[in-house]
Write an enzyme that holds these catalytic residues in place. Structure first.
Site, PDB file in Angstrom:
ATOM      1  N   LYS A  14     -11.181   0.291   4.679  1.00 45.30           N
ATOM      2  CA  LYS A  14     -12.315   1.171   4.383  1.00 45.30           C
ATOM      3  C   LYS A  14     -12.271   1.710   2.947  1.00 45.30           C
ATOM      4  O   LYS A  14     -13.282   1.733   2.249  1.00 45.30           O
ATOM      5  CB  LYS A  14     -12.309   2.325   5.396  1.00 45.30           C
ATOM      6  CG  LYS A  14     -13.604   3.092   5.483  1.00 45.30           C
ATOM      7  CD  LYS A  14     -13.610   4.045   6.660  1.00 45.30           C
ATOM      8  CE  LYS A  14     -12.457   5.028   6.635  1.00 45.30           C
ATOM      9  NZ  LYS A  14     -12.680   6.213   7.463  1.00 45.30           N
ATOM     10  N   ARG A 128       5.489  -2.271   6.528  1.00 41.29           N
ATOM     11  CA  ARG A 128       6.070  -1.799   5.272  1.00 41.29           C
ATOM     12  C   ARG A 128       7.519  -1.365   5.455  1.00 41.29           C
ATOM     13  O   ARG A 128       7.855  -0.685   6.419  1.00 41.29           O
ATOM     14  CB  ARG A 128       5.233  -0.630   4.737  1.00 41.29           C
ATOM     15  CG  ARG A 128       5.719  -0.114   3.387  1.00 41.29           C
ATOM     16  CD  ARG A 128       4.699   0.726   2.701  1.00 41.29           C
ATOM     17  NE  ARG A 128       4.201   1.821   3.526  1.00 41.29           N
ATOM     18  CZ  ARG A 128       3.319   2.727   3.111  1.00 41.29           C
ATOM     19  NH1 ARG A 128       2.814   2.643   1.894  1.00 41.29           N
ATOM     20  NH2 ARG A 128       2.922   3.696   3.903  1.00 41.29           N
TER      21      ARG A 128
END
Length: 218
Positions: A14, A128
């Site tokens: 987004k 991550r």
């Protein structure tokens, strides 16, 4: 004029698409967090009202948030269009927004929802990991170390994962957002304003679909 809401679960892209829309159409990007900070910094009456709730550790009531949105949409930089990001979060707020946009004569034209399978988002967001010795950041899918379990930068084998990147935390965050977004998506689908785009593709391919939807707006 391009008056839109941008929706999508965490990790759907987004933020990236909002930047591309702003760069392409030069319209105001209104995120709820920025809006609160600006109003409080400017010391507007509504900003001070919101601050009193935040300072007390309370949620800002819908009525105050709605006043802030109306104050923000009344500014001249939204005359050519706006992207709302983070508001509305509920169908009650969506109904409030209908009144606000009527009051300021800047009606909502499209609601763009970037769709990505929640399982894929968990992979995206929980991949991550960070080198404990030098702070280099990697991703197990998108940016792995060149040699498995060895930091490219310092050669360390000492890695860790931040709490909010852990799969169980990410999964819960996505579930909460999914539960919140689903009634809104239904609300705007019934209004004929919703456009869903496939967020699993490259950023340029996703933007091409969004651009096509926005190009048709006056």
């Amino acid at each position: 004029m391009k008056n839109i809401i941008l929706m999508g679960l965490p990790g759907a892209g987004k933020g990236t698409q909002a930047e591309m829309i702003v760069d392409n159409y030069q319209i105001a990007h209104i995120s709820t967090g920025d809006m609160f900070r600006e109003a409080m910094a400017e010391g507007t009456q509504v900003g001070l009202e919101a601050k009193s709730f935040i300072d007390a550790g309370n949620l800002v009531p819908d009525e105050v948030t709605a006043k802030l949105v109306e104050e923000r949409l009344s500014k001249a930089d939204t005359n050519d269009g706006y992207i709302l990001d983070g508001f509305p979060r509920t169908t009650v707020q969506a109904e409030m927004l209908e009144s606000i946009t009527a009051n300021v004569n800047k009606p909502l034209q499209k609601v763009i929802n970037i769709e990505v399978d929640p399982k894929l988002l968990v992979e995206r967001l929980s991949g991550r990991f960070i080198c404990r010795d030098c702070g280099a950041t990697y991703h197990k899918i998108f940016n792995p170390t060149k040699v498995e379990n060895t930091c490219d930068r310092c050669g360390s084998h000492n890695f860790y994962q931040r709490e909010d990147d852990k799969p169980e935390v990410v999964k819960k965050r996505i579930e909460v957002n999914l539960e919140m977004n689903t009634p809104l998506i239904d609300f705007y689908r019934e209004k004929g304003l919703l456009i869903s785009v496939d967020g699993t593709r490259s950023r340029d391919e996703v933007f091409a679909d969004i651009n096509e939807a926005l190009s048709s707006l006056n």
